[in-house]
Every structure is written in C-alpha cells, then in structure tokens.
Design an enzyme around this catalytic site. Structure first.
Site, PDB file in Angstrom:
ATOM      1  N   GLY A 114      40.988  44.252  36.055  1.00  0.00           N
ATOM      2  CA  GLY A 114      40.277  44.140  34.787  1.00  0.00           C
ATOM      3  C   GLY A 114      38.782  44.006  35.011  1.00  0.00           C
ATOM      4  N   GLY A 116      35.025  42.415  33.429  1.00  0.00           N
ATOM      5  CA  GLY A 116      34.266  41.598  32.499  1.00  0.00           C
ATOM      6  C   GLY A 116      33.011  42.410  32.204  1.00  0.00           C
ATOM      7  N   GLY A 119      31.355  41.502  35.789  1.00  0.00           N
ATOM      8  CA  GLY A 119      32.225  41.327  36.943  1.00  0.00           C
ATOM      9  C   GLY A 119      33.387  42.304  36.925  1.00  0.00           C
ATOM     10  N   VAL A 120      34.000  42.447  38.089  1.00  0.00           N
ATOM     11  CA  VAL A 120      35.206  43.256  38.175  1.00  0.00           C
ATOM     12  C   VAL A 120      36.224  42.462  38.993  1.00  0.00           C
ATOM     13  CG1 VAL A 120      34.165  44.588  40.061  1.00  0.00           C
ATOM     14  CG2 VAL A 120      36.158  45.475  38.941  1.00  0.00           C
ATOM     15  N   VAL A 121      37.481  42.478  38.527  1.00  0.00           N
ATOM     16  CA  VAL A 121      38.538  41.746  39.226  1.00  0.00           C
ATOM     17  C   VAL A 121      39.507  42.776  39.802  1.00  0.00           C
ATOM     18  CG1 VAL A 121      40.360  40.010  39.017  1.00  0.00           C
ATOM     19  CG2 VAL A 121      38.295  39.802  37.632  1.00  0.00           C
ATOM     20  N   LYS A 146      37.383  38.620  42.728  1.00  0.00           N
ATOM     21  CA  LYS A 146      36.357  38.854  41.703  1.00  0.00           C
ATOM     22  C   LYS A 146      35.003  39.078  42.360  1.00  0.00           C
ATOM     23  CE  LYS A 146      34.686  36.606  37.522  1.00  0.00           C
ATOM     24  NZ  LYS A 146      35.049  35.593  36.537  1.00  0.00           N
ATOM     25  N   ASP A 288      35.147  28.164  26.495  1.00  0.00           N
ATOM     26  CA  ASP A 288      35.640  29.441  25.966  1.00  0.00           C
ATOM     27  C   ASP A 288      37.164  29.461  26.024  1.00  0.00           C
ATOM     28  OD1 ASP A 288      35.642  31.950  24.927  1.00  0.00           O
ATOM     29  OD2 ASP A 288      34.880  32.960  26.706  1.00  0.00           O
TER      30      ASP A 288
HETATM   31  N1  LIG Z   1      43.715  35.763  38.893  1.00  0.00           N
HETATM   32  C1  LIG Z   1      43.990  36.880  38.234  1.00  0.00           C
HETATM   33  N2  LIG Z   1      45.165  37.498  38.388  1.00  0.00           N
HETATM   34  C2  LIG Z   1      45.435  38.632  37.719  1.00  0.00           C
HETATM   35  N3  LIG Z   1      44.600  39.231  36.849  1.00  0.00           N
HETATM   36  C3  LIG Z   1      43.395  38.672  36.658  1.00  0.00           C
HETATM   37  C4  LIG Z   1      43.027  37.480  37.340  1.00  0.00           C
HETATM   38  N4  LIG Z   1      41.778  37.149  36.944  1.00  0.00           N
HETATM   39  C5  LIG Z   1      41.397  38.081  36.061  1.00  0.00           C
HETATM   40  N5  LIG Z   1      42.352  39.003  35.887  1.00  0.00           N
HETATM   41  C6  LIG Z   1      42.288  40.198  35.021  1.00  0.00           C
HETATM   42  O1  LIG Z   1      40.964  40.696  35.000  1.00  0.00           O
HETATM   43  C7  LIG Z   1      40.433  40.664  33.668  1.00  0.00           C
HETATM   44  C8  LIG Z   1      38.971  40.297  33.725  1.00  0.00           C
HETATM   45  O2  LIG Z   1      38.881  38.980  34.225  1.00  0.00           O
HETATM   46  P1  LIG Z   1      37.727  38.010  33.804  1.00  0.00           P
HETATM   47  O3  LIG Z   1      37.680  37.901  32.322  1.00  0.00           O
HETATM   48  O4  LIG Z   1      37.849  36.765  34.594  1.00  0.00           O
HETATM   49  O5  LIG Z   1      36.512  38.882  34.274  1.00  0.00           O
HETATM   50  P2  LIG Z   1      35.084  38.415  34.358  1.00  0.00           P
HETATM   51  O6  LIG Z   1      34.396  39.360  35.244  1.00  0.00           O
HETATM   52  O7  LIG Z   1      35.094  36.966  34.698  1.00  0.00           O
HETATM   53  O8  LIG Z   1      34.554  38.533  32.915  1.00  0.00           O
HETATM   54  P3  LIG Z   1      33.482  37.595  32.290  1.00  0.00           P
HETATM   55  O9  LIG Z   1      32.996  36.626  33.314  1.00  0.00           O
HETATM   56  O10 LIG Z   1      32.429  38.559  31.823  1.00  0.00           O
HETATM   57  O11 LIG Z   1      34.270  36.907  31.231  1.00  0.00           O
HETATM   58  C9  LIG Z   1      41.307  39.670  32.917  1.00  0.00           C
HETATM   59  O12 LIG Z   1      41.376  39.968  31.567  1.00  0.00           O
HETATM   60  C10 LIG Z   1      42.651  39.815  33.607  1.00  0.00           C
HETATM   61  O13 LIG Z   1      43.388  40.863  33.028  1.00  0.00           O
END
Ligand SMILES: Nc1ncnc2c1ncn2[C@@H]1O[C@H](COP(=O)(O)OP(=O)(O)OP(=O)(O)O)[C@@H](O)[C@H]1O
Length: 468
Positions: A114, A116, A119-121, A146, A288
């Site tokens: 996924g 953000g 960010g990218v996970v 991440k 949040d």
């Molecule tokens: N530990 C994890 N296991 C599986 N999927 C995950 C995990 N963490 C995040 N994801 C997937 O990745 C997506 C993006 O994660 P997340 O919202 O943490 O991204 P981000 O980069 O932190 O975004 P932001 O910080 O801008 O909110 C989530 O909606 C989820 O589907």
C-alpha cells in the site's frame, strides 16, 4: 538549366561591390562576439549549477547527518515539566534502540502492500540474524517494510525517523502493530526502512465494508419487551441472541474470513479499546484513530497502526479547514481538537467512539448527510451520530459517553475496557473468552519476533521505557 543558373549566380558574386565585404566582416565580428557571449553565459551557468549542486549536496549531507544524530535522541534529560507528557511531545528525547538494527542483506523486499502520501509499504522477508541450525538458516519471516517514496525528501525521511523512534518507545502489545527492526545503515544516502509485523488481511474498514452483505446479525428485537404492534421494529429494544450451544462456545467466533457477525464486531471493538488502553499508559496520543488505521490478521485479531507524523493529505477523509491548514480527519475529531488542533487522550477517546460507530454501521461514514465544512457546527450544537442498527443500546451509551462535549467528562480507555468487558461478560461471554485466548497467542508470537534480530532485547527495552 541548372548549369545555366549556377553560371548566373557566380557572375553575381563577381559583380559584388566592395561595401559587401565590409558588411561580411562586420557580420563575422558580430557573430564572433555573440558566440563568445553565449559561450561565456553557458560556462557561467555550468559553474553556477556545479556550485549549487555542491552546496545542495553539502546541505543535504548536513541534514542527513542531523537526522542520524537525532536518531540517538537528545542527550539532555527530559525537562521536569514534560515528565508526564505523552511521548509524542517528547519525541526529541526518544532514542532509536540500536539493537533493532537489521542487516540489509538479511532483508528481501517483495510486492507493494500500500501507499501513503509520502511513504510506501512493501511486503518483505527477513532472514534470521543468528541462525543456529540449517533449518533456521532457511527460515524467512514475513514482514512489512515501510520507506519514503522520494529519498531526497529530507522532511519525509525525518518524519519516518521520528516514527521509528516512536515505535521503539511503544514496544510490543498484542493489539498494537509491533516493530521488528529497522535498516538505518544507509540513512546518509536517504535510505531508511522500518520493518514491522506483516498483518495479512489489510485494513479493518475495507474488511467490514467488503463483508457487509454477509453480515449475520445476532442483535434481535427483545421478545420480552411489551409493546404494541404500533411500535416500529426499529424503536424496539434489541438483545443478543447468539444461538450457541453449551459445547460450541470456543468455536463461536468463526476464523473463516468470509464471515462477519455481531460477535466479530464486539471482538474488534474490545481489541481496539484494549490496544488504545495500552497506548494511553505509555502515554501516547494516536491522533488518527479510525478503522482505516486498524489492520486485521487472518485469525481475526487486530493491530492499531499508523503512528506516523505524515498524513494522507490526498485522501478525501482528510479535510482542510482553510487553504493554509494541514488537512485533518474532521469526522473523527473531537470539537476541541477541531477548534485548537490540540490532540489529547480525550480526543483519542472521542475517535474511539467514532470507530465503534464505523464498526456497528459496517463501515458507514460518520455523519453521512453532513458536509465536511458543517461538521464542527453540527457537533457544537450538541448533535451526534445516530444509534447504528446493529448496535446494542449499552454500546451506544458508551459511544455517547465518548462524545461528551467536555473532554474531562469522557471515560478513560481503562474505563472503556472495563465497560466493554462487563457488557460482554454479561451478554457475550464467548466473545470475551475468545479475545482473551487469542491475545495470549498473539503476545507469544510477538515475543518470538525478537529471535529474528541478534539480541534478545526485551529486558533492556522495558528498563528504557520506564526512564523515558
Ligand atoms: N504491517 C503491515 N502489514 C500489512 N500491510 C500493511 C502494513 N502496514 C501498512 N500496510 C498496508 O499499506 C497501506 C499504507 O500504509 P500506511 O497508511 O501505514 O502508509 P503510510 O506511508 O504510513 O501512509 P501515511 O503515513 O501517509 O499515513 C495500508 O493501508 C495497508 O494496506
């Protein structure tokens, strides 16, 4: 004919007057000076670019150096006035525990899970740092990795580093997403990876929305309540009817992910309250809390996630009150948080009430008929979300307590867990038993995460947490 033309042209040249050659010289001199100027400007531009990129490189090297230093946390002691403040406010003092460091070569990256805003996970596979047997050498732990999308975005890397330090301080708890480790060895080149548990079923909001057509409602109109046939069904008090035989209690929550029942909703609600209660003891303010930030595992346990400082600015859920403001999740926010942007444990409690609303409406949008810009006025006038159809009145009472206009009159997360447990022990004991059993299993699996990094750091960590 061509030959004829050529002859005519060469004749013209011969006949050219002397003034023409002066003109030619002038033109040559002009082009010479012009070319020289262009070359001069071009060289000047190159020198400027070179110096600028050198300056930028030095500047970003300095910034990366700063971020690296910040990882260790401030050497100064936490000021007395901040001792009881949430760790979000003490972020400058939180260190990254170096024993979380993962060797980059032990981490394999997989597909994207996924995105953000910044960010990218990705899914990842972690090899054991110190394998003792051949079997251990072959083993790989599924993890989530991440990172930031743009390695030159210094502010984003700095926020990710802050998230890492926050996660170190949070530690491990069954309903909270656990840090496995991090790769910080290439931070000076803009590479920072946060490695967490892999939670296989995505976010809870999507899950309840996708499964709402399969929902099995065990909340039925109370047969014992006297009423006339004029009383509409929706106005009748509802009670649980779980239809569970004595011997079947341990299987009363199906681990089949293609099912969704009232028992599941109760279990998710209790688990979120449980995770938030733990965070409130640290203390950490989430800021949040919403179903989109709760992740689901295939055994139907949940993890509260997304403690990051960066927010999903492009998501419609986040509303900008004015063009200058940072977008905020207005439908999940308490009135005082909307008013002064101050996030506290009491504002987290308000958001928890909204999470319950999302659960019992099977992923419904809070205040569905109200526009973003009218929400503040709506809640300030004392109006609240209506009782969801699938929600027991005692749980709606709990939601209303969470939505008290006065923050100090809202329950704490400890009270919320007590309220929930009492409600479930009275009416849905099988759900309570299930959650208790599953959380024991989850605590054990989180403890085992430490084996994937060299040092068993549980003890050291607990001592550090107390001193923060
Ligand atoms: N530990 C994890 N296991 C599986 N999927 C995950 C995990 N963490 C995040 N994801 C997937 O990745 C997506 C993006 O994660 P997340 O919202 O943490 O991204 P981000 O980069 O932190 O975004 P932001 O910080 O801008 O909110 C989530 O909606 C989820 O589907």
């Amino acid at each position: 004919q061509n030959i004829g033309n050529r002859v005519t042209r060469s004749d013209d040249v011969k006949k050219e007057p002397q003034g023409g050659s002066i003109f030619k010289i002038r033109t040559t001199v002009f082009f010479f000076i012009y070319g020289f100027l262009v070359l001069f400007v071009f060289i000047g531009f190159l020198v400027w670019r070179l110096r600028r990129s050198k300056f930028q490189a030095r500047n970003s090297k300095m910034h990366f150096e700063n971020i690296c230093q910040e990882l260790d946390g401030s050497e100064d002691p936490v000021p007395e006035s901040m001792k009881d403040a949430p760790i979000n406010d003490k972020i400058d003092y939180l260190p990254y525990k170096r024993n979380y460091e993962i060797a980059k070569e032990n981490l394999e990256k997989g597909p994207v899970l996924g995105h953000g805003m910044f960010g990218v996970v990705k899914k990842g596979y972690l090899k054991m740092a110190d394998p003792k047997t051949e079997e251990e050498e072959k083993m790989k732990l599924e993890v989530a990795v991440k990172s930031v999308k743009n390695t030159y975005a210094l502010d984003q890397i700095s926020m990710l580093a802050a998230e890492l330090r926050l996660m170190c301080a949070i530690g491990k708890f069954p309903n909270v997403l656990a840090l496995v480790g991090a790769v910080t060895s290439e931070l000076r080149k803009g590479h920072l990876l946060i490695v967490t548990e892999y939670i296989d079923r995505g976010d809870l909001l999507e899950y309840v929305r996708k499964h709402r057509h399969l929902f099995e409602d065990h909340l039925v109109p109370d047969k014992t309540e006297p009423g006339s046939y004029l009383t509409p069904l929706s106005a009748k008090r509802k009670t649980y009817d779980f239809k569970i035989e004595e011997g079947e209690k341990e299987n009363a929550i199906s681990q089949n992910l293609d099912s969704l029942t009232t028992s599941d909703l109760l279990s998710f609600g209790l688990q979120i309250a449980n995770g938030m209660q733990y965070l409130s003891t640290i203390p950490l303010v989430h800021r949040d809390l919403a179903l989109r930030n709760v992740l689901l595992k295939k055994n139907k346990t949940i993890r509260i996630a997304d403690f990051g400082l960066a927010r999903k600015y492009d998501d419609k859920t986040y509303y900008k009150q004015s063009s200058k403001d940072v977008p905020v999740p207005i439908r999940w926010m308490s009135p005082e948080a909307v008013h002064n942007m101050k996030f506290t444990q009491q504002s987290d409690v308000w958001s928890f009430g909204i999470c319950l609303y999302e659960l019992f409406t099977l992923g419904g949008l809070p205040y569905p008929t109200i526009e973003n810009e009218d929400i503040y006025v709506y809640i300030q006038s004392g109006r609240r979300c209506l009782q969801p159809d699938h929600c027991h009145v005692e749980l709606y009472d709990l939601m209303k307590l969470c939505w008290n206009a006065k923050p100090e009159l809202r329950p704490t997360f400890t009270h919320i867990v007590e309220y929930f447990v009492e409600h479930m022990k009275k009416s849905a004991e099988h759900v309570y038993d299930y959650v208790e059993d599953m959380l024991r299993v989850e605590a054990e699996s989180q403890r085992k995460l430490d084996d994937w990094i060299k040092v068993n750091r549980c003890e050291a960590f607990e001592v550090d947490l107390k001193s923060v």
